[in-house]
Structure formats: C-alpha cells, structure tokens
Design a protein around this motif. Structure first.
Motif, mmCIF file in Angstrom:
data_model
loop_
_atom_site.group_PDB
_atom_site.id
_atom_site.type_symbol
_atom_site.label_atom_id
_atom_site.label_comp_id
_atom_site.label_asym_id
_atom_site.label_seq_id
_atom_site.Cartn_x
_atom_site.Cartn_y
_atom_site.Cartn_z
ATOM 1 N N UNK A 131 -1.540 109.262 82.951
ATOM 2 C CA UNK A 131 -2.335 109.819 81.846
ATOM 3 C C UNK A 131 -1.432 110.718 80.998
ATOM 4 N N UNK A 132 -0.808 111.716 81.627
ATOM 5 C CA UNK A 132 0.128 112.613 80.938
ATOM 6 C C UNK A 132 1.514 111.968 80.914
ATOM 7 N N UNK A 133 1.709 111.052 80.012
ATOM 8 C CA UNK A 133 2.980 110.341 79.919
ATOM 9 C C UNK A 133 3.991 111.151 79.104
ATOM 10 N N UNK A 134 5.284 111.051 79.431
ATOM 11 C CA UNK A 134 6.317 111.835 78.732
ATOM 12 C C UNK A 134 6.349 111.533 77.231
ATOM 13 N N UNK A 135 6.630 112.578 76.454
ATOM 14 C CA UNK A 135 6.814 112.479 74.993
ATOM 15 C C UNK A 135 5.555 112.050 74.256
#
Length: 570
Positions: A34-38
């Motif tokens: 869900x909280x993917x980088x960038x």
C-alpha cells in the motif's frame, strides 16, 4: 508529476499532519504494497468492518491525485491497491477526499461537480466484485443548488451525514459549510436538517459518524484550536448533541480533516509525512476518545417455503431499560441492518402482521464484551404455523433456578401474542435438560434440588430369654442387644424368629441432591402465558432429561436447558 503540482496539493488539500511527537509504538504503518516507495498517499477512509480502504495516490498517468481502493487479505495484510474506474475517478471534477464507504464497503459515496443539481453533489456507486458500478446522483432533497459533499452513512444505513457549503473547490478547499443529516425513508432520503448551533458555528466540515451511531467527528476552524481546520468530537444523547471537544492528540497547526475510524475503534486511519513521502498509518486512539464497541447485524427475511422476501416487522429492545430502539418495516426487499452497542442486553425480533406466520427472535448479551466479532449476517426464514411444527423460543432461566430470566420476558410476550392471535391453537411446552447430575451430597452449586426417599432398613436383634434374665445383672442387659444392619436379608423372617431373633423394620429418610428443575421450569413458562391471558387448557407441558456425557459442551455441573414448543393443533 511536477513539484509545483505537489506543492499546490500540499497547500490546498486538508490533510492530517502528524508530527514526530507521536511515539512510534502508537503508530502502525500500513504494509509496503500500500505504502509504496516514491508515492504519496492521502486521505484514507476505512469501512466500518475494517475490510475496505479508499485513499488518494499521486501515482497516476495524468499527474492528478487519483482514487484507489484495497481490500483486507488477512488480519494484518492488504491486497494490492486498485485504481477506481474512470466513471467515478474524475480528479478534475471530484472534491478531493470527499468520499466514504458504508459499513461493509459495498457502497461508495463521493463528491463531484459533474452534471447534477448545481455545484458539487453527492453521488453513490455500488460495489460489484472487483469494480464499481456507474454512479448515480443522490438527487433532491439531499442535493440542492448549493454545494453538498463529504457524505457518510451511519453504520445501520438509516442516516446520512454530509456538509452543505457556500463554496467548494475540486482541489479540496471549502468554506461557509454546515453539517446536515437526513433520514432514510421508503422513498429515498428525507429533507435534511441542520445539526445544532453548538456544532454548526460557521464552517463545520467532513462529518464522520462512528460505528456506535452516537459519536461524531468533524473539522472546523471556528472554535479557536491550534490553527487551520481542527478535529472535534461530539456525542448524541436523545435528540441533543454535546458541546464539541478538540481531538488534541491529533490536531496540529495545519488543516486536519480527513481521518476515519473502523468499528473496533482502537485505531484511527490518517496520512502522515514519512521519511520521504506521505504514508497511510493507523494511530492509537487514547482511551478517553474511543467510541463504544459495536456489532452490526445485517440480514434478509424470506418465506421459508417459497424463498420470497417478506415485508416483515423489525423490533429491537434494550432489555435493561425496556427502551424500544427499532420498530419499523424491513421493506419489500426483506433486507435490514442494525447496530448494537456494548454494555447492554438486546432483544431482536422479526415477525409478520399475518398471524399465520411464526416469528424469529434472538437475545444478544453485550454486557461483558463485544468486538471479538464486529458483524453478523442473519438469514431469517419465517414459516407458516402448522400442526406438528416445532420451534425453540429463546427462553432462559436464572442461574441454578427455575425463575425465568428478565432477558426472556419479551420472548414470552411474543409466544402469548401468537396464541392470542390464533385462539384455537394448542401447544406443548417441552423443557429438555442435557446435563442431569445427582449426588448424595451437595457437591456443586447447580445441585439445588433435593429428592427425599423413604428407605426400609431391616434390623435383627438377639432375644433374651427369661432364664437368662435371672442370671445376668440388670446393668449388663443393655450391652446384650446386638444389631446387624442390612445383613442376611435373604433369610426367611420366620426362620430368624424361630432361631431366637427379633426382626425389626426401621424407616429412614434418604436425600439425593440433583439439578433437574425441568418440571418447575416448564410450569413457570406455562404460568407466565396463563398470566398473559392464555387459557391453561391450551398448554401442555412435558420434560426430558439425560445425564451429562463427555461430549456435552456445558461446563460440568451446569444444566444445559432447551425449551421447545410444539404446535398441537390450530
């Protein structure tokens, strides 16, 4: 996406900005799928059952902030987020963050200025598998020539809370807003009413009605606060709302607005600034701000024979204070939903105006704990009354007693009502016990009943002849008599007498302690019905018991009682 667009979004959208002052042990970051980088994520909304999540992401083809949604995979993991389809996901038309989900995530409400009644309107879309259907405008009287948005339904689906504003922008800004509420009717939503003046002070926005149906969180910049839009909480008691109190554990000097809380009520969903990007997190709610835990019960009512939906009556009582919480029609679709809060016992009943139908009932005791399961689905099938039919009324008795529990009084009233509406009906009340136990001593508190038995004991005693009396000192006579209890009972009594013995029969009382109260319990049920105007000739009683086995579910010593009603004739 350009830094200018990102900076513009940061300045315009009303979001939660949690500082590092919140300790990490009170904050849970959503998983990396869900909280993917960038990628920056904003404005999470979690459904009441905690299974569906809506949020904004800047990972889009056109550089705008698009709507995404995800579903729960396990207790602690989520499926990958999906983009909401373009029928709904219109960033240039939608009010950012102005969306919500109903309790089970099957309906989405969102705010858009596409063709409607004027300005921004509230729209809805039903979930269909892994997609959302074409949206529909909620229409009048909810929508008007003003700007309506940020709608949210109460957990039972009976009320709609939203804001009506003088000005709104697709970039998330709004002003001159007041909070409204509308009640659901057979013909749609009723005319909205403004919440009281202690809530609507000039610019109240983004209502969040919590799962208990009586706690409301909203944002306002009219109460002082820490700066910008701060979050406030108010609770409903009857027809009044308490004065709002600030959620200072979450408020900052920025705009604090888009949060959500599932039914379990322990964690608040928000977005915060991570090491590089905006992230979605869960934040522990202090005890003083946690709402009551609830269970949402939804279901359908159908005819047991045909499977057709029934327009039945739904009644819910708070047993403790005898307060009727629901008394309404289920509707032609036979669907219903209710929310029960912790701390009380509830009697739920579904019946028909047609007296030839039996009813459904169930008692929910939430005096000790609720929230282990936060929802339940009921498939209620109502049957026609017929001779030979049986059903199990929800009748219970006080612990270790034949006294009917207060929790069962509504059930017994329904039984009496069925008998009164069917004046020729006769019934048999069977009280069955699946854990009979007895002992010669009162070895556990469930052994409240005593059985008295007369026991005949035969005693043989030696006879003292006249000659012997002359030779023996009188003071030794009392030692000459000898008793043998329960010996040689197979000897003929006359033979024993001829041999010089006297045979005496003595009566003794034997006590047996047991837990069989079925006869008294069946009598108590009958007496209650007779007291409600039913002729006792129409009621037969019977009992059944069996001793406890290792497979019985009840704790040792506790009587497992079930009441069954059999319809003898009509």
């Amino acid at each position: 996406m350009s830094s200018i667009i990102r900076a513009s979004f940061f300045s315009l959208i009303c979001i939660i900005n949690i500082t590092n002052a919140i300790s990490q042990d009170k904050t849970r970051r959503l998983p990396s799928n869900i909280n993917r980088p960038s990628i920056n994520l904003y404005a999470p909304f979690i459904s009441g059952d905690g299974q569906t999540l809506l949020y904004l992401s800047d990972y889009t083809d056109d550089g705008h902030h698009g709507m995404r949604w995800a579903t729960k995979k396990t207790v602690s993991t989520w499926n990958d987020g999906l983009e909401v389809n373009k029928l709904i996901n219109r960033p240039t038309l939608n009010y950012r963050g102005g969306y919500s989900l109903n309790f089970d995530g099957s309906v989405m409400l969102f705010t858009s200025r596409k063709s409607g009644l004027g300005g921004f309107d509230l729209w809805s879309s039903n979930r269909r598998g892994n997609d959302w259907e074409a949206p529909g405008n909620l229409g009048s009287p909810v929508n008007s020539s003003e700007n309506e948005g940020a709608g949210m339904m109460s957990p039972d689906g009976e009320y709609l809370y939203f804001m009506r504003c003088e000005k709104m922008s697709e970039y998330g800004g709004a002003s001159g807003c007041r909070l409204m509420v509308s009640k659901k009717t057979y013909n749609g939503w009723d005319t909205p009413k403004e919440l009281p003046a202690n809530i609507n002070t000039g610019n109240s926005q983004t209502p969040r009605i919590l799962a208990d149906g009586e706690t409301l969180i909203f944002a306002s910049d009219q109460f002082g606060g820490k700066g910008g839009l701060d979050l406030y909480m108010t609770t409903k008691a009857g027809e009044t709302w308490s004065d709002p109190i600030p959620l200072d554990f979450i408020n900052t000097d920025k705009n604090d607005q888009f949060i959500s809380i599932p039914a379990k009520g322990r964690y608040l969903f928000a977005d915060v600034q991570g090491d590089r990007d905006r992230e979605l997190v869960q934040i522990l709610i202090p005890d003083e701000f946690q709402p009551k835990k609830v269970m949402r019960i939804q279901g359908t009512v159908t005819d047991a024979a045909t499977g057709e939906p029934l327009d039945a009556n739904l009644t819910v009582f708070n047993v403790g204070n005898r307060d009727r919480l629901w008394n309404e029609k289920v509707g032609r679709k036979g669907e219903f939903a209710i929310v029960l809060k912790e701390g009380s016992v509830y009697d739920v009943a579904i019946d028909m105006d047609d007296p030839t139908y039996l009813y459904f009932s169930k008692v929910y005791d939430f005096t000790e704990e609720v929230g282990v399961r936060d929802k339940e689905n009921l498939q209620v099938k109502l049957s026609k009354i017929a001779p030979g039919a049986t059903y199990n009324p929800d009748v219970v008795f006080e612990e270790y007693s034949s006294e009917i529990s207060d929790n069962s009084t509504f059930e017994l009233r329904r039984m009496a009502e069925v008998l009164r509406k069917n004046p020729n009906m006769k019934i048999e009340i069977l009280v069955a016990q699946n854990n009979f136990k007895k002992d010669s001593v009162q070895s556990d508190p469930d052994l409240t009943e005593i059985q008295y038995d007369t026991v005949i004991t035969k005693v043989r005693r030696s006879l003292i002849t006249e000659q012997l009396k002359e030779d023996v000192e009188e003071d030794s006579l009392e030692n000459e008599e000898t008793d043998w209890v329960n010996e040689d009972f197979d000897e003929d009594t006359q033979d024993m007498a001829d041999a010089g013995y006297e045979v005496v029969e003595e009566q003794k009382i034997k006590k047996t302690y047991h837990n069989d109260r079925t006869k008294a319990q069946a009598g108590a049920v009958k007496a209650y019905l007779v007291g409600r105007g039913v002729n006792e000739s129409r009621i037969q009683v019977s009992t059944l018991r069996k001793e406890r086995t290792e497979s019985d579910s009840q704790e040792p010593g506790m009587a497992d009682i079930k009441v069954e009603v059999k319809i003898l004739n009509l």
